[in-house]
Design an enzyme around this catalytic site. Structure first.
Site, PDB file in Angstrom:
ATOM      1  N   GLY A   1       0.846  -1.204   0.000  1.00  0.00           N
ATOM      2  CA  GLY A   1       0.000   0.000   0.000  1.00  0.00           C
ATOM      3  C   GLY A   1       0.870   1.238   0.000  1.00  0.00           C
ATOM      4  O   GLY A   1       0.547   2.259   0.611  1.00  0.00           O
TER       5      GLY A   1
ATOM      6  N   LEU B   1       1.442   3.554  -1.993  1.00  0.00           N
ATOM      7  CA  LEU B   1       0.958   4.832  -2.545  1.00  0.00           C
ATOM      8  C   LEU B   1      -0.208   5.407  -1.745  1.00  0.00           C
ATOM      9  O   LEU B   1      -0.785   6.406  -2.125  1.00  0.00           O
ATOM     10  CB  LEU B   1       0.546   4.662  -4.013  1.00  0.00           C
ATOM     11  N   GLY B   2      -0.541   4.771  -0.630  1.00  0.00           N
ATOM     12  CA  GLY B   2      -1.639   5.292   0.186  1.00  0.00           C
ATOM     13  C   GLY B   2      -1.163   6.360   1.157  1.00  0.00           C
ATOM     14  O   GLY B   2       0.007   6.762   1.146  1.00  0.00           O
ATOM     15  N   GLN B   3      -2.079   6.790   2.010  1.00  0.00           N
ATOM     16  CA  GLN B   3      -1.789   7.893   2.948  1.00  0.00           C
ATOM     17  C   GLN B   3      -0.610   7.558   3.854  1.00  0.00           C
ATOM     18  O   GLN B   3       0.286   8.373   4.059  1.00  0.00           O
ATOM     19  CB  GLN B   3      -3.037   8.176   3.786  1.00  0.00           C
ATOM     20  N   LEU B   4      -0.582   6.342   4.400  1.00  0.00           N
ATOM     21  CA  LEU B   4       0.495   5.977   5.322  1.00  0.00           C
ATOM     22  C   LEU B   4       1.773   5.631   4.570  1.00  0.00           C
ATOM     23  O   LEU B   4       2.869   6.018   4.967  1.00  0.00           O
ATOM     24  CB  LEU B   4       0.072   4.792   6.197  1.00  0.00           C
TER      25      LEU B   4
ATOM     26  N   ARG C   1       9.038  21.623   8.417  1.00  0.00           N
ATOM     27  CA  ARG C   1       9.268  23.021   8.801  1.00  0.00           C
ATOM     28  C   ARG C   1       8.798  23.267  10.223  1.00  0.00           C
ATOM     29  O   ARG C   1       8.658  24.386  10.657  1.00  0.00           O
ATOM     30  CB  ARG C   1       8.481  23.956   7.863  1.00  0.00           C
TER      31      ARG C   1
ATOM     32  N   TYR D   1     -14.605  -3.615   7.269  1.00  0.00           N
ATOM     33  CA  TYR D   1     -13.264  -3.104   7.595  1.00  0.00           C
ATOM     34  C   TYR D   1     -12.902  -3.463   9.035  1.00  0.00           C
ATOM     35  O   TYR D   1     -11.829  -4.008   9.313  1.00  0.00           O
ATOM     36  CB  TYR D   1     -13.277  -1.593   7.387  1.00  0.00           C
TER      37      TYR D   1
ATOM     38  N   LYS E   1     -10.102  -6.077  10.518  1.00  0.00           N
ATOM     39  CA  LYS E   1      -9.012  -5.623  11.385  1.00  0.00           C
ATOM     40  C   LYS E   1      -8.968  -6.404  12.704  1.00  0.00           C
ATOM     41  O   LYS E   1      -7.891  -6.672  13.226  1.00  0.00           O
ATOM     42  CB  LYS E   1      -9.122  -4.109  11.643  1.00  0.00           C
TER      43      LYS E   1
END
Ligand code: AKB
Length: 331
Positions: A26, A28-31, A48, A159, A163
């Site tokens: 995964g 390319l996902g958020q994490l 920054r 989901y 999990k």
């Protein structure tokens, strides 16, 4: 069963000789993009920011090699693990809560069959394995504020079901085969440069984009829906810290992770401190039913006590970071 590498990590006397070779599914996902951006020169907001953490940052090397692979293709994953001499794995491939409800069959394949592939490979090749769990692994019969580590887990989404299955499988493989499985139950993750994909907590990312672009947001959750959330850099740091920590510190293999909790109305109020004309309206949809079964606040006292978890970014910091980053982005 522990490899030489794992033994060296577990001993305080022996310094790690070789850094781990990490496979991220995964990617390319958020994490995945947060942990190892696939492109070069990406500027992340926390780079920054004074709170930035060097451990998470150093994992975000530039131009990580990226390969296409289907999580359901056992042989291809096996080939990659062997050829690249992988020692650690972060397994991020999953369909999230909202999108999972719209395609249960695919969620079953990716979230359950995909996990079986990963777990079996981690066992065969003695990999240290991180799998994120979620607040979605709890359900309507779990206590909601606070939700302890050990309690009823009867989630109402596919989901969540997948999990809970992942948590139980990881604990079972750890007991039975010595798999070095590590798992955190993550809150909704908020990031500026990486988009979440189909979750119930996504409003807390979309709201910032709409605030910058339109000064207005129509929220699909009710104004009083309190949910646990975490800023991406705290989340990445937590995952790296739990993966790097001495296994003797881990009194359990699955930990709740809490950072901040807020409602859409509270988030909007905080945004208004920077943008007085920001407007929010509410039109709850099917995601409201999901959110209503989830924890409002996780009790993560065991993570804090056992391996020293501490979040650094509170709601006002998060709002400032997101608005700052996105206003540059949309300039
Ligand atoms: C979702 O909303 O489905 C995810 C999660 C909380 O696991 N962000």
């Amino acid at each position: 069963r522990q490899s030489a590498h794992h033994r060296s990590c577990s001993s305080t006397a022996v310094v790690d000789q070789e850094p781990p070779k990490i496979l991220i599914t995964g990617g390319l996902g958020q994490l995945g993009r947060g942990l190892a951006p696939p492109t070069t020169g990406e500027i992340r907001p926390l780079q920054r920011h004074p709170h930035r953490h060097s451990q998470a940052d150093c994992r975000r090397g530039k131009g990580r090699p990226y390969r296409f692979a289907d999580i359901l293709d056992f042989k291809l994953l096996q080939e990659m693990i062997v050829n690249e001499r992988i020692t650690w794995m972060f397994h991020f491939s999953a369909l999230l809560s909202a999108v999972g409800e719209q395609n249960t069959a695919l969620a079953l394949r990716v979230n359950i069959e995909g996990l079986h592939n990963v777990m079996e490979l981690a066992k065969q090749y003695d990999l240290r394995l991180f799998v994120p769990s979620t607040i979605g692994a709890f359900g309507p019969t779990s206590p909601r504020n606070p939700t302890p580590d050990l309690t009823v887990q009867k989630p109402s989404t596919i989901y969540g079901v997948s999990k809970v299955h992942a948590e139980l499988m990881g604990e079972y493989y750890h007991r039975k085969f010595g798999l070095d499985f590590r798992c955190l139950r993550l809150p909704g993750v908020i990031s500026a440069d990486t988009a979440p994909g189909g979750g119930t907590t996504d409003y807390a990312v979309h709201i910032f984009h709409e605030a910058i672009r339109n000064r207005a947001y129509k929220c699909y959750l009710r104004e009083d829906t309190r949910l646990p959330m975490i800023y991406i850099d705290d989340c990445l740091r937590a995952m790296v810290e739990v993966m790097e920590c001495d296994p003797r510190l881990l009194k359990q293999r699955v930990y709740n992770l809490q950072a901040i909790s807020f409602t859409p109305a509270e988030l909007a109020k905080e945004i208004r401190r920077h943008m007085s004309n920001f407007q929010i309206t509410y039109e709850p949809d099917f995601r409201q039913q999901i959110a209503d079964t989830w924890p409002q606040v996780l009790d993560d006292s065991r993570a804090r006590a056992d391996w020293g978890w501490k979040h650094l970014v509170d709601t006002p910091d998060l709002v400032e970071l997101m608005l700052q980053y996105l206003s540059h982005h949309y300039e």
